[in-house]
Write a protein that holds these residues in place. Sequence first.
Motif, PDB file in Angstrom:
ATOM      1  N   ALA A 174      -0.570   8.974  -1.493  1.00 15.59           N
ATOM      2  CA  ALA A 174       0.592   9.660  -2.428  1.00 15.59           C
ATOM      3  C   ALA A 174      -1.363   9.983  -3.482  1.00 15.59           C
ATOM      4  N   ALA A 177      -0.616  13.493  -9.721  1.00 15.46           N
ATOM      5  CA  ALA A 177       0.124  15.015  -9.506  1.00 15.46           C
ATOM      6  C   ALA A 177      -1.049  15.317 -10.211  1.00 15.46           C
ATOM      7  N   ASP A 179      -4.042  16.333  -9.474  1.00 11.81           N
ATOM      8  CA  ASP A 179      -5.376  15.931  -9.551  1.00 11.81           C
ATOM      9  C   ASP A 179      -5.797  17.173  -8.884  1.00 11.81           C
ATOM     10  N   ASP A 180      -6.631  17.798  -9.176  1.00 12.41           N
ATOM     11  CA  ASP A 180      -7.438  18.893  -8.859  1.00 12.41           C
ATOM     12  C   ASP A 180      -8.716  18.244  -7.795  1.00 12.41           C
ATOM     13  N   THR A 183      -8.351  17.627  -1.389  1.00 14.71           N
ATOM     14  CA  THR A 183      -7.346  17.335  -0.067  1.00 14.71           C
ATOM     15  C   THR A 183      -7.081  17.813   0.513  1.00 14.71           C
ATOM     16  N   ARG A 185      -5.480  20.198   2.545  1.00 15.54           N
ATOM     17  CA  ARG A 185      -3.910  20.092   2.509  1.00 15.54           C
ATOM     18  C   ARG A 185      -4.012  20.773   3.881  1.00 15.54           C
ATOM     19  N   GLU A 192      -7.874  14.340   4.957  1.00 21.34           N
ATOM     20  CA  GLU A 192      -7.863  14.659   3.271  1.00 21.34           C
ATOM     21  C   GLU A 192      -7.674  12.586   3.334  1.00 21.34           C
ATOM     22  N   GLU A 242       0.838   7.828 -10.367  1.00 18.76           N
ATOM     23  CA  GLU A 242       1.038   8.777 -11.869  1.00 18.76           C
ATOM     24  C   GLU A 242       0.190   8.787 -12.395  1.00 18.76           C
ATOM     25  N   VAL A 262       4.356  12.698  -8.347  1.00 18.10           N
ATOM     26  CA  VAL A 262       2.556  12.067  -7.326  1.00 18.10           C
ATOM     27  C   VAL A 262       2.743  13.396  -6.308  1.00 18.10           C
ATOM     28  N   GLU A 263       1.646  13.769  -5.972  1.00 12.42           N
ATOM     29  CA  GLU A 263       1.257  15.013  -4.662  1.00 12.42           C
ATOM     30  C   GLU A 263       1.663  13.761  -3.556  1.00 12.42           C
ATOM     31  N   GLY A 265       1.077  13.229   0.667  1.00 15.82           N
ATOM     32  CA  GLY A 265       0.346  14.095   1.743  1.00 15.82           C
ATOM     33  C   GLY A 265       0.458  13.818   3.032  1.00 15.82           C
TER      34      GLY A 265
END
Length: 306
Positions: A174, A177, A179-180, A183, A185, A192, A242, A262-263, A265
């Motif tokens: 996690a 969200a 995040d730039d 990663t 993916r 990652e 978050e 959140v993102e 993975g």
Amino acid sequence: MFDLHRLRLLRELKHRGTLAAVATALSYSPSSVSQQLSQLETEVGVPLLEPVGRRVRLTPQAEILVTHTEAVLERLERAEADIATSLSGLSGTLRVASFQTAALALVPAALNLLRAAHPALRLHVTQAEPEAALPALLARDFDLVIAEEYPGDPSPRPAELHQEDLCDDPLRLAVPAADDRDTRRGSDPRAELRAHADRPWVMEPDGSAARRWATTLCRAAGFEPDVRFESTDLLLHLRLVEQGHAVALLPDLVWSDREPTVELGQLPTGQRTRRLFTAVRAGRSGHPAILACRRALRQAAAHPER
């Protein structure tokens, strides 16, 4: 014939470790517990306790007695289950312990099912981590425990306990969200993980199964995590992610009643799920209240709220 009440006190000492702990658990004075155990020594005719510093430990003969006491108590619990099965309805109190995410995601739905099917059955629910709840189950503080097992860290399976699988709960990386960073993916999940090697992490405390698993996972990816936040509260983990303060490893049960914020993975193969299970003392595994509670929990796990 040995006195069963005194045998139970000896068993309590085995599980709780000190005379003071036994006295507190059973609402006795330590001197009363000591006196009862002294009388048991007289009945048996051999020493049952030996001093170790300021504490005492069981002698080999006491350990033999405790083994037989466990068998007697298990048989009595089976008798209790048979009596309950012979009755037309369920009543009484069932003491349940659950760790946080299962308590939030599964227990309320199970309570709804049990209230509809067995309105006279009273459940007393305590939030407790498996590391504390399972020993307390053996000590008869609880009747049923909802516990977890992380990949590569199998739980002990004492012969006195009956375990039953509840569900598999996926685990994911996690990150915030917004995040730039790249990663990677869809590529190697270890890559990652490594993409966040220099970031702060939030994990459960040292000594917990979750922490052992998470640390091993990061090391296998080639880095030592910078753990700046420690808590058993996974909702705190989520809030820190978050707000962009940390990276975490979160189970899907966190999202049982909401969409992810959140993102998320994927983790490496073989590290993607934790096993949830229920544990009861073997003698109570056939008790109708236990069967009903386990059935309700399975239904709740099969259809989590979303």
